[in-house]
Every structure is written in C-alpha cells, then in structure tokens.
Design a protein around this motif. Structure first.
Motif, mmCIF file in Angstrom:
data_model
loop_
_atom_site.group_PDB
_atom_site.id
_atom_site.type_symbol
_atom_site.label_atom_id
_atom_site.label_comp_id
_atom_site.label_asym_id
_atom_site.label_seq_id
_atom_site.Cartn_x
_atom_site.Cartn_y
_atom_site.Cartn_z
ATOM 1 N N VAL A 123 0.835 -1.202 0.000
ATOM 2 C CA VAL A 123 0.000 0.000 0.000
ATOM 3 C C VAL A 123 0.875 1.259 0.000
ATOM 4 O O VAL A 123 0.657 2.191 -0.771
ATOM 5 N N LEU A 124 1.906 1.252 0.862
ATOM 6 C CA LEU A 124 2.805 2.410 0.916
ATOM 7 C C LEU A 124 3.441 2.650 -0.454
ATOM 8 O O LEU A 124 3.597 3.788 -0.894
ATOM 9 N N GLY A 125 3.782 1.560 -1.139
ATOM 10 C CA GLY A 125 4.430 1.688 -2.439
ATOM 11 C C GLY A 125 3.491 2.225 -3.505
ATOM 12 O O GLY A 125 3.938 2.799 -4.501
ATOM 13 N N LEU A 126 2.175 2.025 -3.318
ATOM 14 C CA LEU A 126 1.211 2.423 -4.345
ATOM 15 C C LEU A 126 0.612 3.810 -4.109
ATOM 16 O O LEU A 126 -0.158 4.286 -4.947
ATOM 17 N N VAL A 127 0.963 4.442 -2.992
ATOM 18 C CA VAL A 127 0.366 5.749 -2.680
ATOM 19 C C VAL A 127 0.565 6.772 -3.805
ATOM 20 O O VAL A 127 -0.390 7.458 -4.181
ATOM 21 N N LEU A 137 0.323 12.012 -0.533
ATOM 22 C CA LEU A 137 1.787 11.904 -0.575
ATOM 23 C C LEU A 137 2.406 12.550 0.661
ATOM 24 O O LEU A 137 3.340 12.017 1.252
ATOM 25 N N THR A 138 1.866 13.701 1.048
ATOM 26 C CA THR A 138 2.401 14.395 2.226
ATOM 27 C C THR A 138 2.212 13.554 3.471
ATOM 28 O O THR A 138 3.149 13.332 4.242
ATOM 29 N N LEU A 139 0.987 13.058 3.646
ATOM 30 C CA LEU A 139 0.676 12.289 4.851
ATOM 31 C C LEU A 139 1.511 11.012 4.924
ATOM 32 O O LEU A 139 2.159 10.736 5.932
ATOM 33 N N PHE A 140 1.512 10.244 3.827
ATOM 34 C CA PHE A 140 2.208 8.961 3.893
ATOM 35 C C PHE A 140 3.720 9.137 3.850
ATOM 36 O O PHE A 140 4.456 8.306 4.380
#
Lengths: 327, 305
Positions: free
Chosen positions: A30-34, A47-50
């Motif tokens: 999931v992190l990779g697909l943000v 993008l900012t949040l993650f």
C-alpha cells in the motif's frame, strides 16, 4: 534438507502467508502504491501524509532497535530528528545545498551526539536511563531555541530542498516520496540484518541478562554503545528527510512530547519486533488524521485508546499476531 | 546586591512550586513504582479549577479551596479507573498509558474551557509589595507562595514522619510487598497517596496561576522540571525532593538573571545574548546528567532502594 526460504535474511516461517507476514507485506505494498493513487486522484495530500508516516516510521524503527531489542528506553529520540533536520537547514542557510554534503553531515552529527549521550547515559539503568536521555534531548532543544540566526524559537523555513546533482529531484513530490520509501525499506533491511547477526544476539542477550553476557566473556557496554550510535545515525537520516519533507525546522520537533510520540509508536506497534514500529506509526498517524477529520477533539479518543493499549494489549499490535513480548 | 537577593527569592519561590509538584511525583514513583507523565495535567487542572471557582464564588481563597478538593477527587477517580491497572507493569507501559492521559486531559480542557487561556486574578490585598529589608520591596503574593509552600512542606514532613499513614507511606516506599503481606489495605493506600500527589500538584498549579496565564499544556514544561528534581533528589525521597527543588529553582532563576552579564564580560554582546538563555535553560539538565553520572541513585536515595 531444503534450506528455509529467506526474506531480507530472515528465515520465513513455515506458513509465510500467516497474518504476521501478510500484514507487513500488505502495508508495504500500500505504501508503495500511494503515489499511483495520488496521481490518479490528483490528491497530493496523500503523498504528504504517507511520506511523513514513512519518515517517522524510520525514526520509530531506529528507536525500536535500542528500546525494543536493546532494552535502552531512550526518551529523547526526537533530538536526533531535530539534529538531522537542523544539519540540513543550517547548511542550506550557509549556502551548501548539496544533499551529498547535507545528509552525511546530518548522519555524522547525530551519530556523534549519540556517542556522547550513550557513553554517559549507558552507565545508568531503567528509569534513570529514560530521564538522562530526556535531559540531553532537552539540552539540544534549548540550544536550537537559542540559535537566533536559524530562526530561534520560531523555527526557519528552508528555501530549497537538498540537491542531488540530477540523480533524484526532491522537488518532485513522487520522487521525494519514493526516496523515503526506499530508505524505509533499506532501514528495515538494516535492522533485520543487525538483529539477526551475532551483534544482535549480544544486544538481545544483554537486554535479558547483562550479568550472564559478562560471564560468557562479552563486554556489553561497547555493543550497547555501538547499537545506540547506529540508532542515532539512522534517526538523524530520518531527520534530514523530515526537513526536506516539510521544508521547515523548529525546536518544537525535539520537544519532549515528540519523543513521547515516537515511544508511543514503537510500544503501540510492538516492542522488539521488526515490523512493529512501522505498524505503530501507520496506526498512530492515520488514527490521528482520521479522528481530526471527524472531530475537533481527536485527543479525547486517542488518549484513552493509548491507555487501553497499555492496559490490555501486551506486546502492541504485533502482539496480536503472537509475537513474543520483550520487556 | 538587592537585585541578587530578589532573584534568590524568586528562585526559592520557583523551587517551592517545583517541590509541591515533585513531592507527589516522588511519592507516586517511590511507592507505586509508577512513571506518571499525567502529573502535569493535574497541575493544569488545579489552575483551571481555581480560575473557574474563583470567578464563580468571587473569592480567591474559597476558589482555591474548592479547586483543591476538586483536584483531589479527580486524582483519586483517575487512580481507580485508569492508573490501578498499570501497577506492576513495565515502565514503558506507564509511559504509553499516562502519555495517553496527558493527551486526553489537554483535549478535555480545550473542550470544557476552550482554547484561549484564563486568568486568575488576585485579591487586591495581595497586589502590594512589602519591604523585607531596607530598600528591597518584594511582591507580597510571591512571599505568600514561599511561606505557604514551606508550611505545606512542614505539614507533609509531619504527616510522613509522625503519623500512622506516613509510616505506611514510608514502609511502602521501602518494601511494598512486605507492607501488603502485613495486612495493610494497599489498594486504599495507593489511592490515598495518588490523591495526595494530585492535591499537591493542583495546589502548585493554582498558586502559580496568578503569576502566569492558565493555559493548555502549562503542565508539560514544569513536569519535566519536576522529574529532574526527583531524579536529582533521589526517587522516593521527600527530603531529597525539597533540597533538589530549591537547587533547581535557584539555578534556573539565577542563570536567567545573571548569565547574560557574566557571559558579556568574556564575549561580545550578541554572542552573550544568544548563548545565555540557552545555557541557563540547559544548566539544570547538565546538573541532572552530572548527578546521574556521579551518583546514579540521586543525592538522597530512599533507604534500601
């Protein structure tokens, strides 16, 4: 006999699709697909949040290395985030914009600070260790407050992100995000290799019984100090990332409640488990974000939630999946 | 010279407030082995209660007394509901749980009293300055703080050293299991001690309230100072907390007052103005680090710990 399959140097459990391994994998995917999601929906906030989540997850990983595996409960870990950030900010202000200078300096200064703090603090135990690390972090906080040239109490906006000679462009949000992601993966790899090495065995052995480690001929102090320095350096790198992510540094990033946040993330995720800090950071920050969208008073819910976790969830989130508790 | 005496009095006054906060913290820490990061929240609650009740009753003294009762009740309810399950758990669970309580109380205060701070005004009789030695006028209220806190310290000394409850408290600090084994209602004792600590913290908060504004997070900075005090003084030792509180109060205040001039004599004006606040803020942490390195148990370690 067939050799056990390994991921990141860790032997896979018999059933590698067990929740304990599937959840981290899912979180990483999931992190990779943000950025894909952000590009598809045109929502740059994700993008900012993650990105922030990944950076603080790195910091939490480094704290877990000493607190979870090594039993060294540092209550001043936000100081390294601040030192890393200020290294970037100060060098920018003095006209050095190259990340090839800024980042190694951030890492080196953090490591040096960790060396001094560790050398003095590791003589103490338990609560005294918690308090002396807090004291050193407060000192750095007040030093930063006194740096009038670099914003003093109010902090300072950093005019331009670290430049990497065209290698990566940090002004591109997706590239910055993937750099954070790559460094998070690298940190996970580093920590997993460390704790599964002989070095890691000594560290964990020292946590559970320092006297026995001495009896079998190991000098624990040096190992603990090296571990402390590695964690400081890693967190300093996270601080350099954070300064690039927010374009802003201020003493507030090292206030003692920030160190408390980092501790909460690690304990929430599960002390002394490889992926626990990442789970803890994701949960804590997403919960905060979600609650602040539905209520004006997120703390009314987060606070009691943390208390309940402390009372009922031995071993944090990772503990739910049968990870053993390390105290 | 008069300025020096005045600053010393200010330092002692800060030290007295720190002592009120640290006495409860060191008892809770020493007896229940609990790291209580929410102690500063009780300090904050005491100040908010006092401001509210004083406005309500139109009397500072009445407001303060009601606030003390309210803080004590809050503390004991908090102990029964939230703190009791944390006894005997690892310190890191205490950090997690009480950090959660700190977030909760900050938000609760914002919900009830709003984000803007409050003021607690003194009765007009307190607004004068008295001449303590020829030429030195000192605000009456600060003098009252010192005297009242000294009285509380004396009272606490009598309670802890001369009464049955105090005997149990001291026994609890040196050997908890044995006190329980001798048939003492340890749960009740813990609740009472926590309530006592809460009351002292609330008292410190409401005494400080007229000098500073009453605001959210006011307990966070001073909580860390109180932890420094109990570490320097030795965990569980009230005498140690008293001595360390006065030392910390004096160093902090005198550092702020005189370090700029001292540094100025060796450095340029700019450098002195930049360095002095940082160094004076750092000085008490340096003292604590030094004490921990030299005497890891603090200056007055409680017996048998």
């Amino acid at each position: 006999m067939k050799a056990a399959r390994k991921v990141l140097g860790v032997p896979l459990p018999a059933c590698w699709l067990a929740p304990r391994t599937a959840l981290p994998a899912a979180v990483l995917v999931v992190l990779g697909l943000v950025p894909v999601y952000a590009a598809a929906t045109g929502d740059p906030f994700a993008l900012t949040l993650f990105g922030r989540i990944e950076i603080l997850a790195m910091a939490a990983l480094s704290l877990n290395l000493i607190m979870g595996y090594g039993g060294m409960a540092s209550f001043g870990h936000a100081a390294y985030l601040g030192i890393g950030g200020y290294a970037v900010g100060i060098l920018w202000k003095e006209g050095i914009g190259s990340g090839f200078v800024q980042w190694p300096v951030a890492i080196a200064v953090s490591a040096l600070f960790a060396l001094v703090v560790g050398a003095l603090s590791l003589r103490t135990r338990g609560v005294y260790f918690i308090m002396i690390t807090l004291a050193f972090a407060q000192m750095v906080y007040y030093v930063a407050q006194g740096l009038d040239r670099y914003g003093g109490d109010d902090g300072m906006t950093i005019g331009s992100r670290s430049s990497f000679a065209g290698l990566v462009n940090l002004n591109n949000a997706a590239q910055l995000y993937y750099l954070c992601f790559a460094l998070l993966l690298a940190s996970l790899f580093l920590v997993s290799r460390l704790v599964n090495s002989r070095f890691g065995l000594v560290i964990e052995g020292t946590r559970s019984n320092e006297r026995r480690m001495r009896a079998i001929g190991v000098s624990p102090f040096r190992y603990k100090l090296v571990c402390f320095v590695i964690a400081g350096a890693l967190c300093g790198l996270a601080g350099a990332l954070l300064a690039n992510h927010t374009n802003f540094i201020s003493p507030a990033m090292m206030y003692w409640t920030r160190s408390g946040d980092l501790m909460v993330m690690v304990i929430l995720g599960g002390l002394g488990s490889l992926f626990g800090p990442v789970l803890g950071t994701v949960t804590y920050l997403l919960l905060e974000e979600a609650l602040s969208r539905v209520t004006e008073y997120p703390g009314l819910f987060i606070g009691p939630a943390l208390l309940l976790v402390a009372i009922f969830m031995h071993g944090g989130i990772e503990g739910l999946f049968g990870a053993r508790r390390r105290d | 010279m008069l300025y020096f005496i005045e600053q010393c009095l200010n330092g002692v006054q800060l030290g007295m407030l720190l002592f009120l906060l640290a006495a409860g913290l060191t008892l809770i820490f020493g007896i229940m082995d609990l790291v209580n990061l929410a102690h500063g929240s009780l300090y904050m609650l005491g100040a908010y209660f006092a401001a509210t009740f004083a406005a309500f009753t139109d009397s500072f003294v009445l407001g303060a007394l009601l606030a003390l009762v309210a803080t004590a009740i809050c503390g004991m309810v908090l102990e029964v509901i939230a703190i009791r399950p944390l006894y005997g758990r690892p310190h890191l669970d205490h950090v997690l749980g009480t950090f959660g309580l700190l977030l909760f109380f900050n938000e609760l205060v914002r919900l009830v009293w709003g984000p803007a701070g409050m003021t607690l005004s003194l009765p007009s009789a307190m607004l004068t300055a008295v001449q303590i030695i020829p030429g030195l006028y000192y605000p009456l209220y600060r003098l009252v703080i010192i005297l009242v806190a000294l009285a509380v310290a004396a009272l606490l000394y009598v309670v802890v050293m001369r009464t049955r409850l105090g005997m149990l408290i001291r026994a609890g600090a040196s050997n908890r299991e044995m006190v329980g084994a001798l048939g003492v209602n340890i749960k009740l004792l813990y609740t009472l001690v926590f309530g006592l600590g809460a009351t002292l913290a609330g008292f410190a908060g409401l005494m400080q309230a007229p000098i500073l504004t009453v605001q959210i997070g006011m307990g966070e900075n001073i909580l860390i100072l109180a932890f420094v005090v109990i570490i320097i003084g030795g965990i569980g030792s009230i005498r140690g907390a008293f001595v360390a509180a006065v030392i910390v109060g004096l160093i902090d205040t005198l550092g702020r007052a005189f370090l700029p001039d001292v540094l100025h004599s060796v450095l340029s004006v700019n450098a002195a103005m930049t360095l002095a606040p940082a160094i004076s803020s750092m000085s008490i942490y340096m003292l604590m680090a030094a004490v921990l390195v030299v005497r890891p148990e603090g200056l007055f370690p409680a017996a048998s710990r």
